[in-house]
Design an enzyme around this catalytic site. Structure first.
Site, PDB file in Angstrom:
ATOM      1  N   SER A 163      17.784  39.117  10.121  1.00 11.42           N
ATOM      2  CA  SER A 163      17.472  37.770   9.653  1.00 11.42           C
ATOM      3  C   SER A 163      18.753  37.024   9.241  1.00 11.42           C
ATOM      4  CB  SER A 163      16.454  37.850   8.518  1.00 11.42           C
ATOM      5  OG  SER A 163      15.925  36.576   8.219  1.00 11.42           O
ATOM      6  N   ASP A 187      16.019  39.784  14.820  1.00 13.41           N
ATOM      7  CA  ASP A 187      15.303  38.549  14.524  1.00 13.41           C
ATOM      8  C   ASP A 187      16.124  37.641  13.613  1.00 13.41           C
ATOM      9  OD1 ASP A 187      13.011  37.183  15.390  1.00 13.41           O
ATOM     10  OD2 ASP A 187      12.107  37.327  13.423  1.00 13.41           O
ATOM     11  N   HIS A 257       8.284  39.358  11.824  1.00 10.12           N
ATOM     12  CA  HIS A 257       9.719  39.256  11.557  1.00 10.12           C
ATOM     13  C   HIS A 257      10.345  40.651  11.454  1.00 10.12           C
ATOM     14  CE1 HIS A 257      13.240  37.013  10.509  1.00 10.12           C
ATOM     15  NE2 HIS A 257      13.247  37.309   9.220  1.00 10.12           N
TER      16      HIS A 257
END
Length: 474
Positions: A163, A187, A257
């Site tokens: 992330s 991601d 996610h």
């Protein structure tokens, strides 16, 4: 009275002295564990650089502290893997941390540095966490500079960022003009980064090889290409097995996610190779239009995860050096789906359009079925058609193949598909024996069972039988 008092006092002092740990005893540093009140107040940035090796796999040292104990396990001649997490809205440690560290150490004796910036990432205001990413990158650069001064090399630096951590990794790479060995973005965060220029986010020029997994492009993740190869599991949106409604609580928001991390960890299992298919879009992959990986020969189609760098030389040499790859997964760990190429040459004088269903059975009796995701395929005389069949298990020895052809029509005459040759080959094991069957007929909506034969025995033509025991003939 006095001697007895002195004896008691001496005994008390002796106990206190014996309970003090010697200076040489190591302190195990733990990942920062915060909670919701910390997130409400917000946290100032403080970074721990927790080092794990096979010599201290369960007791990390903090390299952000100047002491000899912390650095005694750091061997700069080894590959060093930085793992950097992302935004932490509740302050709890990521659930995948320990498993990822231990799986990587099972592969080799790396320096694994867990970048704990939980104090800074923990806040209810996402913007505040994102604003600290550059400062985290500066801290990582200071450590890498120290490693380089001790004889380390940029080529041995591998950064795994989740992330916001993916963009932090990119910022570090930019400081070295893209000379670090590899960055894997799991991601990468989308909010505040979507649409930004390359200097403000992860980009394929940030390392010698950049691979990216996009598992939540319609919410928390970044949508467009960021690396030399960008993997889109299940199209990059809804991941199988993840909640579909908000009634499932926090998992509804984070499951897609986080799936990128769990897919990466699956790639470290010897029994699970997540094979992917370079393609323009997800739909073309689903209908079997992207089955040619000859550009990577003698390698197979690329795999996601730790071993993706085996395809580095092919991917970096492309112009432009950008590849999108798609694949489907199962809904549970280890998420693997096994792909086979199913190739037909047909003999019908008139074209036939329809769908194929295939089942495989092993010598031990295990059965796995693939319903090919495809538009109706048109089979023309003497023209080869390649389909992509997906199974939830891989069978080492296939003893029986079952095929069914259907046009999908509920009315009208039934048709037959006359097959001159069928071939079945593994997408990930190009060296594995290719299986064939020759000269048979698939009556519509009738499942046909037969024993496949090695393709080199191409002079063998055998009859096959349907469910009713009749020979397959026109």
């Amino acid at each position: 009275m006095l001697p007895r008092l002195c004896q008691g006092l001496c005994f008390f002092l002796l106990c206190q002295i014996s309970s003090v740990k010697p200076d040489s005893e190591e302190t195990c540093h733990e990942f920062t564990d915060l909670d919701l009140p910390d997130a409400i107040v917000g946290t100032d940035l403080h970074v721990q650089l927790l080092l794990y090796t096979r010599d201290n796999s369960n007791c990390s040292s903090d390299l952000n502290k100047e002491n000899a104990t912390a650095f005694k396990y750091l061997d700069v001649s080894r590959k060093t893997i930085f793992i950097t997490h992302g935004y932490r809205p509740t302050g709890s440690p990521p659930v995948w941390l320990d498993e990822l560290v231990q799986k990587l150490l099972a592969v080799d004796d790396f320096n694994i540095i867990l970048v704990d910036w939980n104090r800074g990432a923990t806040t209810l205001i996402y913007h505040n966490a994102a604003a600290k990413t550059r400062k985290v990158a500066d801290i990582l650069k200071s450590l890498i500079d120290k490693m380089l001064s001790q004889g380390g090399s940029l080529d041995s630096i591998y950064m795994i960022g989740v992330s916001l951590g993916a963009h932090i990794s990119g910022f570090v790479g930019k400081m070295y003009n893209g000379s670090i060995g590899r960055i894997t973005g799991l991601d990468p965060a989308g909010p505040l980064f979507n649409g930004k220029p390359p200097e403000e986010r992860l980009h394929h020029t940030d390392a010698k090889f950049v691979d990216v997994v996009h598992s939540d492009i319609d919410a928390l993740g970044y949508r467009e290409n960021l690396g030399h190869i960008d993997f889109y599991p299940n199209g990059g949106t809804d991941q199988p097995g993840c909640p579909k409604t908000i009634l499932s609580g926090s998992q509804y928001f984070k499951c897609d996610h986080q799936r990128s991390v769990f897919l990466y960890m699956s790639s470290l299992n010897e029994s699970c190779s997540v094979v992917t298919f370079p393609c323009e879009n997800y739909r073309d992959y689903r209908i079997g239009k992207c089955v040619d990986c000859q550009e990577f020969a003698p390698l197979s189609c690329p795999v996601l995860g730790f071993y993706a760098d085996k395809w580095k030389d092919y991917l970096v040499a492309k112009n432009p050096p950008v590849t999108k790859a798609y694949f489907d997964t199962a809904s549970k760990k280890p998420f693997c789906i096994f792909h086979y190429f199913l190739e037909f040459i047909t003999l019908n004088a008139e074209p036939r359009s329809g769908y194929i269903t295939i089942k495989l059975e092993s010598t031990s009796g295990n059965v796995t079925e693939s319903k090919l995701d495809q538009d109706a395929i048109t089979y023309e005389q003497n023209k080869e058609v390649t389909l992509l069949a997906k199974f939830d298990q891989e069978l080492q020895e296939i003893s029986k193949v079952s095929l069914m052809f259907t046009t999908g029509s509920l009315i009208g005459p039934k048709h037959k598909l006359r097959v001159m040759r069928m071939r079945l080959r593994s997408s990930f094991h190009p060296d594995r024996e290719i299986l064939c069957r020759y000269d048979f007929v698939l009556p519509e909506n009738v499942e046909i069972d037969f024993m496949p034969i090695p393709c080199q025995n191409s002079n063998i033509f055998s009859s096959c039988c349907g469910a009713n025991g009749e020979e397959c003939s026109e």
